[in-house]
Scaffold this active site. Structure first.
Site, PDB file in Angstrom:
ATOM      1  N   LEU A  12      14.422   4.260 -13.108  1.00  0.00           N
ATOM      2  CA  LEU A  12      15.265   5.235 -13.787  1.00  0.00           C
ATOM      3  C   LEU A  12      14.379   5.913 -14.822  1.00  0.00           C
ATOM      4  CD1 LEU A  12      18.627   3.297 -14.465  1.00  0.00           C
ATOM      5  CD2 LEU A  12      18.168   5.011 -12.707  1.00  0.00           C
ATOM      6  N   ASP A  13      14.572   7.223 -15.027  1.00  0.00           N
ATOM      7  CA  ASP A  13      13.806   7.940 -16.039  1.00  0.00           C
ATOM      8  C   ASP A  13      14.063   7.325 -17.409  1.00  0.00           C
ATOM      9  OD1 ASP A  13      13.197   9.704 -14.007  1.00  0.00           O
ATOM     10  OD2 ASP A  13      14.802  11.099 -14.560  1.00  0.00           O
ATOM     11  N   LYS A  14      13.149   7.607 -18.329  1.00  0.00           N
ATOM     12  CA  LYS A  14      13.295   7.079 -19.697  1.00  0.00           C
ATOM     13  C   LYS A  14      14.666   7.459 -20.294  1.00  0.00           C
ATOM     14  CE  LYS A  14      10.885   7.235 -24.124  1.00  0.00           C
ATOM     15  NZ  LYS A  14       9.777   7.849 -24.876  1.00  0.00           N
TER      16      LYS A  14
END
Ligand code: URA
Length: 253
Positions: free
Chosen positions: A102-104
């Site tokens: 998952l992206d930051k």
């Protein structure tokens, strides 16, 4: 029979020298009796080994779900804060790896496992594990966008996406279901339809949902949950086993 010190490190109690120190300090017990000898042979499954009264499990497969908050990168090591820091310390040494990423800035459901085969299975687009995202975005998704997602979008750089489901919830809010995990996939898909995303949360993966797991917390999956994750696509996505962008995937409960 297994050496106690090996059993302790396989259980995530620590490195070899940390295990030595734990034994020396008397925090380890076998069947309730403190044990300081790391060379002692034990029978896992028959005897109970505890560290500070917590029962240890030895070497075993683990599948864990985290409710990821924003601000952590999905990596095992990085200069920035990683999702690994959100796992309890004794899980951090069991060889768990994030399943996909998952992206930051993205929040929500992130799985970890120390089973390489399961990890591969879950991230392979061929296995078609549907992932459901909730997005807040600019604009309002319409029928044309729904159809474009269902047909398989082609992104600005030529990347071709598999058919996906877009469910508009109202102005600036949608649910999106994809079966693959390309870089920034949902954000890029939405942007390609003129709806840049300002907030993204993964709510479901295959049969799993976050339930009431608090943000920032992790829990181990039950055996039933793991078995459902491993089920072939035909048992998850309808009769012919194909994920069809025109239909909502059949998320098992
Ligand atoms: N798609 C994205 O764009 N970001 C995520 O974190 C997950 C899916």
């Amino acid at each position: 029979m297994e050496r106690l010190d090996k059993f302790l490190s396989d259980s995530g109690a620590g490195t070899r020298s940390q295990v030595k120190a734990l034994l020396k300090s008397g925090r380890v017990a076998v069947d309730g009796v403190p044990e300081r000898d790391g060379g002692r042979k034990i029978l896992p499954g028959t005897q109970t080994v505890t560290l500070d009264d917590e029962i240890l499990g030895g070497k075993r497969r683990m599948v864990v779900m985290l409710n990821k908050p924003a601000g952590y990168v999905t990596a095992t090591e990085d200069r920035q804060k990683t999702v690994m820091e959100l796992l309890p310390p004794h899980w951090q040494r069991l060889g768990l790896k994030p399943v996909g990423r998952l992206d930051k800035a993205t929040e929500g459901l992130l799985l970890f496992t120390n089973d390489g085969e399961l990890l591969h299975k879950l991230i392979s687009p061929k296995k078609e594990v549907p992932k459901l995202y909730y997005a807040q975005h600019e604009g309002c998704a319409g029928e044309e966008d729904v159809q474009a997602f269902a047909s398989g979008l082609t992104l600005a750089d030529g990347t071709v996406c598999l058919p996906a489901v877009l469910e508009p919830l109202g102005p600036g809010e949608s649910l999106i279901t994809v079966c693959e995990g390309k870089y920034h996939q949902v954000r890029r898909m939405m942007a390609s339809c003129g709806m840049p995303v300002s907030y993204l949360e993964r709510r479901r993966e295959g049969s799993l949902s976050l339930g009431n797991l608090p943000r920032g917390s992790a829990r181990e999956l039950t055996e039933e949950e793991t078995a459902a994750l491993e089920a072939p696509a035909s048992e998850r996505n309808g009769q012919n086993g194909q994920f069809d962008g025109n239909d909502s995937p059949n998320f098992l409960n």
